[in-house]
Design an enzyme around this catalytic site. Structure first.
Site, mmCIF file in Angstrom:
data_model
loop_
_atom_site.group_PDB
_atom_site.id
_atom_site.type_symbol
_atom_site.label_atom_id
_atom_site.label_comp_id
_atom_site.label_asym_id
_atom_site.label_seq_id
_atom_site.Cartn_x
_atom_site.Cartn_y
_atom_site.Cartn_z
ATOM 1 N N PHE A 11 0.842 -1.201 0.000
ATOM 2 C CA PHE A 11 0.000 0.000 0.000
ATOM 3 C C PHE A 11 0.876 1.249 0.000
ATOM 4 O O PHE A 11 0.779 2.120 0.848
ATOM 5 C CB PHE A 11 -0.970 -0.010 1.194
ATOM 6 C CG PHE A 11 -2.194 0.852 0.995
ATOM 7 C CD1 PHE A 11 -3.097 0.556 -0.025
ATOM 8 C CD2 PHE A 11 -2.426 1.955 1.799
ATOM 9 C CE1 PHE A 11 -4.226 1.350 -0.216
ATOM 10 C CE2 PHE A 11 -3.548 2.753 1.621
ATOM 11 C CZ PHE A 11 -4.458 2.438 0.614
ATOM 12 N N THR A 99 3.788 -4.349 -4.592
ATOM 13 C CA THR A 99 4.891 -4.183 -3.652
ATOM 14 C C THR A 99 6.138 -3.781 -4.428
ATOM 15 O O THR A 99 6.093 -3.589 -5.644
ATOM 16 C CB THR A 99 5.128 -5.491 -2.859
ATOM 17 O OG1 THR A 99 5.552 -6.519 -3.753
ATOM 18 C CG2 THR A 99 3.859 -5.959 -2.144
ATOM 19 N N LYS A 128 7.792 -5.495 -11.685
ATOM 20 C CA LYS A 128 8.625 -6.100 -12.732
ATOM 21 C C LYS A 128 9.216 -7.452 -12.307
ATOM 22 O O LYS A 128 9.451 -8.318 -13.154
ATOM 23 C CB LYS A 128 9.797 -5.164 -13.073
ATOM 24 C CG LYS A 128 9.402 -3.863 -13.707
ATOM 25 C CD LYS A 128 10.601 -2.984 -13.992
ATOM 26 C CE LYS A 128 11.222 -2.390 -12.725
ATOM 27 N NZ LYS A 128 10.373 -1.409 -12.018
ATOM 28 N N GLU A 152 0.216 -4.840 -17.162
ATOM 29 C CA GLU A 152 0.470 -3.674 -18.013
ATOM 30 C C GLU A 152 1.395 -2.671 -17.325
ATOM 31 O O GLU A 152 2.262 -2.070 -17.949
ATOM 32 C CB GLU A 152 -0.868 -2.999 -18.369
ATOM 33 C CG GLU A 152 -0.768 -1.778 -19.260
ATOM 34 C CD GLU A 152 -0.240 -2.105 -20.655
ATOM 35 O OE1 GLU A 152 -0.924 -2.777 -21.416
ATOM 36 O OE2 GLU A 152 0.904 -1.692 -20.961
ATOM 37 N N VAL A 155 5.694 -2.154 -17.216
ATOM 38 C CA VAL A 155 6.505 -1.385 -18.169
ATOM 39 C C VAL A 155 5.780 -0.085 -18.490
ATOM 40 O O VAL A 155 4.610 -0.106 -18.871
ATOM 41 C CB VAL A 155 6.724 -2.177 -19.484
ATOM 42 C CG1 VAL A 155 7.589 -1.393 -20.460
ATOM 43 C CG2 VAL A 155 7.366 -3.533 -19.201
ATOM 44 N N GLU A 212 16.356 7.425 -6.947
ATOM 45 C CA GLU A 212 16.529 6.862 -5.610
ATOM 46 C C GLU A 212 17.831 7.387 -4.997
ATOM 47 O O GLU A 212 18.697 7.918 -5.694
ATOM 48 C CB GLU A 212 16.641 5.330 -5.698
ATOM 49 C CG GLU A 212 15.579 4.647 -6.508
ATOM 50 C CD GLU A 212 14.309 4.426 -5.708
ATOM 51 O OE1 GLU A 212 14.398 4.318 -4.477
ATOM 52 O OE2 GLU A 212 13.229 4.371 -6.318
ATOM 53 N N ASP A 223 17.273 -1.547 -14.340
ATOM 54 C CA ASP A 223 15.815 -1.428 -14.389
ATOM 55 C C ASP A 223 15.298 -1.676 -15.809
ATOM 56 O O ASP A 223 14.338 -2.409 -16.022
ATOM 57 C CB ASP A 223 15.416 -0.026 -13.895
ATOM 58 C CG ASP A 223 13.961 0.292 -14.134
ATOM 59 O OD1 ASP A 223 13.114 -0.260 -13.401
ATOM 60 O OD2 ASP A 223 13.660 1.066 -15.071
ATOM 61 N N LYS A 227 12.711 -4.661 -17.952
ATOM 62 C CA LYS A 227 11.610 -4.307 -18.864
ATOM 63 C C LYS A 227 11.828 -4.908 -20.249
ATOM 64 O O LYS A 227 10.874 -5.295 -20.922
ATOM 65 C CB LYS A 227 11.475 -2.787 -18.932
ATOM 66 C CG LYS A 227 11.018 -2.183 -17.598
ATOM 67 C CD LYS A 227 11.163 -0.667 -17.569
ATOM 68 C CE LYS A 227 10.656 -0.098 -16.240
ATOM 69 N NZ LYS A 227 11.044 1.324 -16.054
ATOM 70 N N GLY A 325 4.559 7.481 -11.930
ATOM 71 C CA GLY A 325 3.478 8.294 -11.381
ATOM 72 C C GLY A 325 2.465 7.408 -10.692
ATOM 73 O O GLY A 325 2.168 6.317 -11.159
#
Lengths: 349, 349
Positions: A11, A99, A128, A152, A155, A212, A223, A227, A325
């Site tokens: 959450f 998470t 991912k 969805e 990525v 980060e 990262d 993807k 976002g």
């Protein structure tokens, strides 16, 4: 009226934004989408967990104070994250997994997905890790159990890159893709074009919340590599693992490189790509590439993401949009639920 | 194995490219898409018509000499375009309409669509006229007859702009769009940025086959206006007619305007757009707009087309790709047939 019962796992910002959308838009969805959503369980490492089989108040959840164990204050709440109980026992039709991504073994998210699928529940996730590391196993499990497994948001957040390729480009014979798939590194490169050095640009990205504290996964391409695995396996029917994707990042690029590119009418971009070759083999990489200014990805600036698909029948088709976002990623989960709804409606016709 | 029988209406470049794809790819589609296609009728104003209920050889059709009345040479052929007979009597499941766009009354294509829908046949078309001018009537007729009416190729050829918005962005609450929707005018503007005057740029577009002998419909925005009507009615549930869309073209732009924009970090683009306002009203226009270089449509160069959707949940999502081309537009027809196949499969489950 169809109502889907959801259990939210994790959450942070994304599932909180989904709760907010449910609080605001359930009535609108009734007419617009043909279903409503009810949250019947929630579990989070920091906040604890709660089960409410008759439905939890989405607005109360969306406004929950960010205090350790806060869910214990609610009826049916517990200070501990009772993940297994929430997933298996709260009567949810759909598990909404959001998470953190663990790039090493995909845990604990992969176990959450596995429990749910084994129990005959649909799973939607923005994570991912489970897809890139255990996608084939989880997809096979979902097929065996006749439930949906949709991702969805793994990525490009809510920008519908997987669904675009799978549905709207079906039959076009996609042979490869190139993408600007990491907003942080693209923001850094765009800032360097404005004259900042690499370290300064990273600091600026951190100040703005794009990067980060440890920016390694973003600027070294790790990262993006996850993807690329997800997209290649999904769209090219590849069977790639992470180690099949060669990977180099942008930290070796100097201001001199950036300026030289500008003088040549080109730009450096961190590109994740995969391509099917004439012999059927598939190669995939993450690397900085020098793109001419008329390349469809050259103008993708700042934190925007984009993927350019190459297909036999259409040539290049490019989609760009937000790559991150909270609300944007929550939309990906909604979009996955819409897809589940359509497939259930199909099977009931 | 499902086999769909097609009647091709109009046999210019697009339907000829579709016949070529059928000749080359039917076997591949069997496994990849779950169906094959068989051409059972063809009619064309110039070439005549032919009916072959057992199936016509797609390869022979694709290679047909471009000679007046050429179809009369085939068994079952006639020197005349027996449109009504081909549509109504050749036993086709799907009518593939790809005749020229008539921007005044949409004829004769609208009658072709109406005959087919009234007879309970599915219709796929690349023709802007019937959709922009009679879309509401034809869509209602298709619903009443429980058949499909699909027209992805009427905007941006095979680039899946309608299907992207309708399927993959469902639930995002689209409030408007802006598009670069005419390759010819965009090619002219891009050429003017390279230093050519307006008249020279139009001549160059004509030499390269991008512009018609009379370029008015392209450069004055009339072509874009039809596409704005189609997209607004489809995506914003507007009820626009052509006269509701204000329209001005690019012929008034001078080299001085283009150069001034460049100095200001901006570019002129011919933009077709529509927007839903807070009071529910919808405004739509076609006009040259000055876009800052960081606008998602500013970098769309040459004959490429693009649409940027604005939605409440995602902000801007942009798709760019080919806006013309024979094979690209034939893919739109294939994509429509895939959509019909999926909806038939749904109803049979």
């Amino acid at each position: 009226m169809t109502e889907y019962k959801l259990a939210l796992v994790g959450f942070g910002g994304v599932n909180r934004a989904l709760a907010q959308l449910i609080a605001e838009r359930n009535e609108q969805w009734k007419t617009e989408l043909g279903f409503t959503l009810k949250i019947v369980g929630l579990t989070d490492l920091f906040l604890g967990s709660v089960i409410g089989r008759e439905g939890l108040d989405a607005n109360v959840l969306a406004q929950l104070p960010a205090v350790k164990g806060a869910l214990a204050q609610l009826s049916g709440g517990d200070v501990t994250a009772l993940n297994e109980a929430v997933i298996k026992d709260c009567g949810a039709d759909i598990i909404v997994e959001a998470t953190f991504t663990n790039p090493v073994d995909g845990e604990p998210a992969t176990s959450f997905c596995r429990w749910a699928l084994e129990g005959g529940q649909h799973v939607v996730t923005t994570n991912k890790g489970p897809i890139a590391l255990h996608g084939a196993e989880l997809k096979a499990l979902a097929r065996r159990k006749h439930v949906a497994f949709e991702y969805e948001g793994s990525v490009m957040s809510g920008t519908p890159v997987i669904r675009l390729a799978r549905q709207a480009l079906a039959g076009s014979s996609i042979v490869g893709f190139e993408g600007v798939l990491n907003g942080t590194s693209n923001f850094v490169l765009t800032s360097m074009e404005g004259g900042l050095g690499f370290a300064e640009a990273v600091s600026k990205a951190q100040e703005l919340g794009y990067a980060e504290a440890d920016p390694t996964a973003d600027v070294e391409g790790h990262d993006v590599r996850l993807k690329v695995v997800i997209l290649a396996n999904e769209l090219l029917d590849a069977k790639l693992t992470v180690s099949d994707v060669t990977c180099s990042g942008i930290s070796s690029l100097s201001l001199g490189d950036i300026e030289k590119a500008r003088q040549d009418g080109a730009r450096w971009k961190l590109i994740g790509s995969a391509m099917r070759h004439a012999d059927g083999s598939i190669s995939a990489s993450v690397e900085p590439r020098l793109l001419n200014n008329d390349h469809p990805l050259a103008s993708v600036g700042g934190a925007t993401n984009a993927v350019s698909f190459t297909s036999e029948l259409l040539g290049a088709v490019t989609v760009s949009g937000p790559g991150a976002g909270r609300t944007e990623t929550a939309f990906a989960l909604l979009s996955d639920i819409i897809s589940i709804h359509q497939s259930i409606a199909r099977n009931q016709e």
